[in-house]
Design a protein around this motif. Structure first.
Motif, short mmCIF file in Angstrom:
data_model
loop_
_atom_site.label_atom_id
_atom_site.label_comp_id
_atom_site.label_asym_id
_atom_site.label_seq_id
_atom_site.Cartn_x
_atom_site.Cartn_y
_atom_site.Cartn_z
N TYR A 2 -5.06 16.61 2.61
CA TYR A 2 -3.80 16.45 3.46
C TYR A 2 -2.96 17.65 4.05
CZ TYR A 2 -5.36 11.84 1.61
OH TYR A 2 -6.10 10.74 1.19
N ASN A 22 3.01 4.58 0.04
CA ASN A 22 1.64 4.88 0.39
C ASN A 22 1.50 6.57 0.35
OD1 ASN A 22 -1.32 4.57 0.98
ND2 ASN A 22 -0.84 5.48 3.12
N VAL A 23 2.52 7.10 1.11
CA VAL A 23 2.30 8.72 0.77
C VAL A 23 2.61 9.24 -0.53
CG1 VAL A 23 3.75 10.70 1.81
CG2 VAL A 23 2.81 8.96 3.24
N ASN A 25 1.72 7.80 -3.37
CA ASN A 25 0.62 7.44 -4.01
C ASN A 25 -0.48 8.57 -3.59
OD1 ASN A 25 1.93 5.36 -5.12
ND2 ASN A 25 0.59 3.74 -3.86
N ILE A 26 -0.39 9.00 -2.28
CA ILE A 26 -1.56 10.10 -2.04
C ILE A 26 -1.17 11.15 -2.49
CG2 ILE A 26 -2.09 11.29 0.14
CD1 ILE A 26 -2.24 8.82 1.69
N ILE A 27 0.11 11.73 -2.54
CA ILE A 27 0.51 12.92 -2.89
C ILE A 27 0.31 13.02 -4.54
CG2 ILE A 27 2.63 14.42 -3.53
CD1 ILE A 27 3.62 13.58 -0.49
N SER A 29 -1.75 11.52 -6.21
CA SER A 29 -3.25 11.55 -6.44
C SER A 29 -4.16 12.63 -5.82
CB SER A 29 -3.90 10.14 -6.42
OG SER A 29 -3.85 9.72 -5.00
N ALA A 30 -3.55 13.33 -4.94
CA ALA A 30 -4.42 14.30 -4.07
C ALA A 30 -4.52 15.58 -4.85
CB ALA A 30 -3.95 14.48 -2.77
N LEU A 33 -3.37 19.48 -1.25
CA LEU A 33 -2.49 19.30 -0.33
C LEU A 33 -1.67 20.59 0.36
CD1 LEU A 33 0.13 17.22 -2.60
CD2 LEU A 33 -1.19 16.15 -0.88
N THR A 108 -5.92 15.19 7.04
CA THR A 108 -5.17 13.73 7.52
C THR A 108 -3.61 14.53 7.39
OG1 THR A 108 -6.69 12.22 6.20
CG2 THR A 108 -4.35 11.55 6.77
N LEU A 110 0.07 13.75 6.79
CA LEU A 110 1.02 12.77 6.33
C LEU A 110 2.41 12.85 7.02
CD1 LEU A 110 0.43 13.58 2.45
CD2 LEU A 110 -0.70 11.79 3.71
N ALA A 124 -1.54 9.25 7.80
CA ALA A 124 -1.41 8.37 6.88
C ALA A 124 0.16 8.31 6.71
CB ALA A 124 -1.92 8.68 5.55
#
Length: 125
Positions: A2, A22-23, A25-27, A29-30, A33, A108, A110, A124
């Protein structure tokens, strides 16, 4: 993997409610980055013009990003080659750099920017 748009980085570092769940959660767990060095350039210009009032300098923001395991990407001629031929859908040069970076690296983006999804990139929010 991301890449964070400028507003996403600032909202994340500020723990802003503007950041979507959503972002968040992505940050959280990613593993990978990224942010473009162009993001800090954009911040510096906006601070100079008085369009962005924050207490941190670009170098302090970079250090904060790194402390959150966000990797800083340089501008490369490979990205510039993409920009040279990029459709003129988005006029913001910094967003165009983020788009080109995402295209080259298959990232992706963000972002809540409604124009960016008009390009052939993953987003996303």
């Amino acid at each position: 993997m991301y890449i964070l748009d400028t507003h996403t980085l600032l909202w994340f570092l500020d723990k802003s409610e503007n950041l979507s769940q959503n972002v968040r959660n992505i940050i959280a767990s990613a593993d990978d980055l990224f942010v473009s060095i162009a993001t800090f350039w954009e911040i510096a210009i906006k601070q100079n013009l008085g369009k962005l009032k924050i207490d941190f300098s670009p170098s302090e923001l970079e250090a904060l990003a790194k402390s959150q395991s966000i990797q800083i990407l340089p501008v490369t001629t490979e990205y510039l080659d993409i920009i040279k031929n990029l459709e003129r859908i988005h006029r913001d040069p910094f967003d165009r750099m983020i788009i080109a970076t995402a295209m080259v690296n298959d990232f992706t983006i963000l972002t809540c920017d409604g124009i960016i999804p008009n390009y052939k990139v993953k987003t996303a929010w």
